[in-house]
Motif scaffolding. Structure first.
Motif, PDB file in Angstrom:
ATOM      1  N   TYR A   1     -31.668  -0.071  43.547  1.00 38.48           N
ATOM      2  CA  TYR A   1     -30.526  -0.966  43.347  1.00 38.48           C
ATOM      3  C   TYR A   1     -29.827  -0.638  42.033  1.00 38.48           C
ATOM      4  N   VAL A   2     -30.645  -0.449  40.977  1.00 38.72           N
ATOM      5  CA  VAL A   2     -30.054  -0.111  39.674  1.00 38.72           C
ATOM      6  C   VAL A   2     -29.296   1.204  39.763  1.00 38.72           C
ATOM      7  N   ALA A   3     -29.907   2.184  40.433  1.00 36.23           N
ATOM      8  CA  ALA A   3     -29.268   3.494  40.551  1.00 36.23           C
ATOM      9  C   ALA A   3     -27.930   3.368  41.279  1.00 36.23           C
ATOM     10  N   ASN A   4     -27.906   2.572  42.346  1.00 36.02           N
ATOM     11  CA  ASN A   4     -26.660   2.404  43.086  1.00 36.02           C
ATOM     12  C   ASN A   4     -25.596   1.719  42.233  1.00 36.02           C
ATOM     13  N   SER A   5     -26.025   0.711  41.463  1.00 35.80           N
ATOM     14  CA  SER A   5     -25.057   0.043  40.584  1.00 35.80           C
ATOM     15  C   SER A   5     -24.495   1.030  39.577  1.00 35.80           C
ATOM     16  N   VAL A   6     -25.379   1.876  39.054  1.00 37.15           N
ATOM     17  CA  VAL A   6     -24.922   2.866  38.070  1.00 37.15           C
ATOM     18  C   VAL A   6     -23.875   3.776  38.695  1.00 37.15           C
ATOM     19  N   LEU A   7     -24.160   4.262  39.912  1.00 36.28           N
ATOM     20  CA  LEU A   7     -23.243   5.213  40.544  1.00 36.28           C
ATOM     21  C   LEU A   7     -21.867   4.574  40.759  1.00 36.28           C
ATOM     22  N   ILE A   8     -21.864   3.328  41.238  1.00 37.29           N
ATOM     23  CA  ILE A   8     -20.586   2.659  41.473  1.00 37.29           C
ATOM     24  C   ILE A   8     -19.865   2.424  40.150  1.00 37.29           C
ATOM     25  N   ALA A   9     -20.650   2.038  39.129  1.00 33.39           N
ATOM     26  CA  ALA A   9     -20.046   1.809  37.813  1.00 33.39           C
ATOM     27  C   ALA A   9     -19.427   3.093  37.275  1.00 33.39           C
ATOM     28  N   VAL A  10     -20.070   4.237  37.546  1.00 36.27           N
ATOM     29  CA  VAL A  10     -19.531   5.507  37.061  1.00 36.27           C
ATOM     30  C   VAL A  10     -18.143   5.739  37.645  1.00 36.27           C
ATOM     31  N   ILE A  11     -17.997   5.489  38.954  1.00 33.62           N
ATOM     32  CA  ILE A  11     -16.692   5.719  39.594  1.00 33.62           C
ATOM     33  C   ILE A  11     -15.629   4.851  38.933  1.00 33.62           C
ATOM     34  N   ALA A  12     -15.925   3.558  38.789  1.00 37.87           N
ATOM     35  CA  ALA A  12     -14.925   2.655  38.223  1.00 37.87           C
ATOM     36  C   ALA A  12     -14.635   2.995  36.767  1.00 37.87           C
ATOM     37  N   ALA A  13     -15.682   3.371  36.020  1.00 39.30           N
ATOM     38  CA  ALA A  13     -15.481   3.670  34.599  1.00 39.30           C
ATOM     39  C   ALA A  13     -14.622   4.912  34.418  1.00 39.30           C
ATOM     40  N   ILE A  14     -14.809   5.908  35.293  1.00 42.78           N
ATOM     41  CA  ILE A  14     -13.962   7.096  35.200  1.00 42.78           C
ATOM     42  C   ILE A  14     -12.510   6.706  35.429  1.00 42.78           C
ATOM     43  N   GLY A  15     -12.304   5.822  36.403  1.00 41.14           N
ATOM     44  CA  GLY A  15     -10.942   5.364  36.673  1.00 41.14           C
ATOM     45  C   GLY A  15     -10.321   4.720  35.449  1.00 41.14           C
ATOM     46  N   LEU A  16     -11.092   3.843  34.801  1.00 40.13           N
ATOM     47  CA  LEU A  16     -10.544   3.162  33.631  1.00 40.13           C
ATOM     48  C   LEU A  16     -10.305   4.141  32.496  1.00 40.13           C
ATOM     49  N   ASN A  17     -11.166   5.149  32.404  1.00 40.54           N
ATOM     50  CA  ASN A  17     -11.000   6.115  31.314  1.00 40.54           C
ATOM     51  C   ASN A  17      -9.730   6.933  31.484  1.00 40.54           C
ATOM     52  N   ILE A  18      -9.360   7.194  32.743  1.00 39.98           N
ATOM     53  CA  ILE A  18      -8.106   7.921  32.960  1.00 39.98           C
ATOM     54  C   ILE A  18      -6.942   7.110  32.408  1.00 39.98           C
ATOM     55  N   LEU A  19      -6.989   5.804  32.611  1.00 40.74           N
ATOM     56  CA  LEU A  19      -5.900   4.960  32.132  1.00 40.74           C
ATOM     57  C   LEU A  19      -5.997   4.709  30.628  1.00 40.74           C
ATOM     58  N   THR A  20      -7.171   4.299  30.170  1.00 41.02           N
ATOM     59  CA  THR A  20      -7.308   3.880  28.775  1.00 41.02           C
ATOM     60  C   THR A  20      -7.596   5.060  27.854  1.00 41.02           C
TER      61      THR A  20
END
Lengths: 294, 351
Positions: free
Chosen positions: B50-69
């Protein structure tokens, strides 16, 4: 009609507290160019501390009030010294994030110290409501508006006439020029944080007297954003006006929009208005426009 | 297979290459093998998966935010809500329109990109902190919509979302979902890595560094800011969609302002303007609360008095870690990683 008047009055009261918190906010922004996300937590700190002094230590309210202000000033000073000063020169976004971390830290510590149950102030202001031609206003409201206005007037005088106030305005205007005139910027930053914490504590005590004290008070920190931005981040009169506008908007949307949306529109309407105003006036109503050159 | 000890690039292509050396290619391959092997090794532990899956999803969203911010320099406090848009859109498309999973993810990404671009319009005129607060407004408004638009979102009761399903194969459960999330994450990283070295990527960085100069050399500001909002929100939408199909039930609390703040902290702690940084930040910020929870579980056996306040202590520690990071490592984990790597490049003759 009377119920409308009633909500308008409570809107003005809440607005006056928003104006107070917004004042602290603008103060920090004006002199240090930092957006402080921990303002709500400073408010909560003041509310809790004063309450504890009054309830647990049986100190008379006015003594407790001023002790709290002193403690808040100390806290603001300490926060600046410990956390904000190392960040001078870092990009704005890092500093925003730092104040968010600060908010989380303070919230947790307040929770540890005081628990999460709602606490209520003992009766301090006379409870008998006043009547103005059919409209009932509880005295707490009047006192709270009175204090808010008093604070606002005092700070206006402080900025106009005291040497520290003038120095703060100078720093806000141009850090380098102020420094070369012999103003210590570090001292100004510390004073700004101390004053902001004091103002927030006053707001916290007032709102605590009206609504009781619990951890949701920190939400005020977020609610003040529309007020501050609406007025313009660096304008003190703007912050005050913004506070009252947002308070009234909340009250009005509570009356007219809540039946349509089944409640909750209070939280959103200020932000919608904020976006609309920003689209027309990108620096808020009274903010100074930054003119950038290469 | 030695590590290169200096810069020996003679072409622009070499400088821009993703695989700088054979060694780095080897390590990445090893990492991917390890990531694939991970669920087999820890198959028994649902919690770890479960933790691993949360991490993977968080990575996708964080990359998205990093492109913007990080790359475009536009602070966003609405990323959590954008994830919510993706989650609800995906759930709606699957349950009400019967679309297949892959189409749902893409459509959810597109819807979120549209919403993100709408809320990005103020960026035409707003700068810096004013824009940050405008995106906070987006967060509040979208949260309100999640709660009130009951026919679509199910209101505060939430919305049931069926698990992901590709060609009849259902990715239900933590173990199966892991591979889906891993595939999406690798894809997301690769696309992001390539976006930032193309023309739009360079335009983003030019806007971040000095928007007036960028405009003067012919970068259409508004267009690229909107594109950046769009890409960032697309990532958020995909992450939200994956989250929805993984968790199975989504409620507005999953996407509140705290989530947005958490993503912002991931990006900043990881390192602004670095794809690897957002990966490291996402891993760190997802593991930190879990680690704190684990620690509080251990302590609560010895000091049962503290059980009630552990939530609060966790919150303080969380805040403190962010603060300490910002003070002592303001450039983020990515910078620290680079320093370590550079040190070993020339070791033991580091001068």
């Amino acid at each position: 009609m009377e119920s409308v008047m009633q909500s308008l009055i409570s809107g003005i009261v809440v607005g006056s507290i928003y104006a107070l918190i917004a004042l602290g906010f603008v103060l920090i922004y004006k002199s240090t160019a930092v957006i402080n996300f921990a303002q709500g937590e400073l408010l909560m700190f003041g509310a809790y501390l004063c309450l504890t002094l009054v309830v647990a230590f049986k100190i008379p309210f006015w003594v407790a009030f001023f002790t709290t202000l002193l403690a808040a000033a100390l806290l603001g000073f300490l926060l600046e010294r410990l956390f904000l000063r190392p960040m001078i020169g870092e990009p704005a976004i890092s500093i925003i994030m730092l104040t968010i971390g600060l908010a989380s830290l303070l919230q947790g510590m307040i929770h540890v110290t005081w628990g999460s149950e709602t606490m209520v102030y003992p009766v301090i202001f006379p409870t008998e409501p006043l009547r103005f031609g059919g409209i009932v206003v509880s005295q707490v409201y009047l006192y709270s508006v009175f204090f808010a206005v008093l604070c606002l007037v005092l700070f206006n005088l402080f900025f106009r006439y005291s040497s520290s106030g003038i120095a703060m305005r100078a720093v806000a205007n141009d850090q380098q020029a102020a420094q070369s005139m012999g103003i210590s910027i570090k001292k100004i930053f510390a004073i700004a944080w101390a004053i902001a914490a004091v103002v927030a504590a006053v707001g916290g005590i007032l709102i605590g007297n009206i609504n009781g004290v619990n951890t949701s008070l920190s939400g005020f920190g977020l609610k003040v954003f529309p007020a501050v931005i609406l007025g313009g981040l660096d304008s003190i009169p703007g912050a005050i006006l913004g506070g009252f506008i947002i308070g009234l908007l909340e009250a009005l949307s509570g009356i007219y929009l809540d039946p349509i949306f089944e409640g909750g529109s209070k939280e959103v309407v200020p932000f919608v208005v904020l976006v609309v105003v920003l689209m027309i006036k990108p620096y808020g109503l009274f903010g100074t426009e930054e003119i950038e050159k290469i | 297979m030695a590590i290169k000890c200096g810069v020996f690039k003679t072409t622009y292509e070499g400088d821009e290459a993703i695989w700088q050396t054979k060694v780095s290619r080897f390590w990445i391959a090893l990492l991917i093998v390890a990531l694939i092997a991970f669920p087999f090794i820890f198959q028994g532990s649902r919690y770890l998966l479960y933790v691993a899956n949360s991490v993977l999803i968080a990575v996708i969203a964080a990359i998205g935010l990093n492109i913007l911010t990080g790359f475009t320099g536009q602070i966003s406090l609405g990323h959590g809500a954008f994830m919510g848009v993706g989650a609800y859109a995906s759930g709606y498309f699957m349950t009400h329109l019967g679309m297949p999973f892959i189409a749902c993810v893409v459509a959810a990404g597109c819807v979120t990109a549209m919403v993100g671009m709408i809320f990005g319009i103020p960026s035409l005129r707003l700068k810096g902190l004013y824009l940050a607060i405008a995106t906070l407004a987006a967060q509040v408004i979208l949260e309100f919509v999640f709660v009130r638009w009951r026919n679509v979102t199910g209101g505060s009761q939430g919305m049931l979302v069926p698990p992901a399903n590709i060609g009849g194969f259902s990715f239900n459960g933590d173990f199966k979902f892991y591979f889906l999330a891993l595939a999406f994450t690798i894809l997301a990283v690769m696309i992001a890595k390539n976006i930032v070295r193309t023309k739009p990527g360079r335009a983003f960085m030019a806007i971040r560094d000095r928007y007036i100069s960028a405009e003067i050399i012919g970068v259409p500001l508004f267009q690229y800011k909107l594109i950046s909002f769009g890409i960032s929100s697309f990532y958020a939408g995909v992450a939200g969609s994956l989250w929805a199909h993984y968790i199975g039930i989504i409620t507005p609390e999953h996407f509140n302002v705290m989530v947005s703040i958490q993503y912002l902290s991931m990006v900043i702690i990881g390192g602004l303007g670095s794809i690897y940084g957002s990966i490291m930040g996402a891993v760190f910020m997802t593991l930190l609360p879990e680690g704190l929870r684990l620690a509080s579980g251990l302590f609560s056996k010895q000091y049962p008095v503290l059980v009630n306040i552990f939530g609060a202590i966790r919150e303080s520690v969380f805040g403190l870690v962010i603060i300490l990071f910002l003070i002592f490592e303001p450039d983020g984990l990515a910078a620290r990683w680079k320093t370590i790597k550079n040190y070993w490049k020339l070791w033991p003759f580091s001068y």
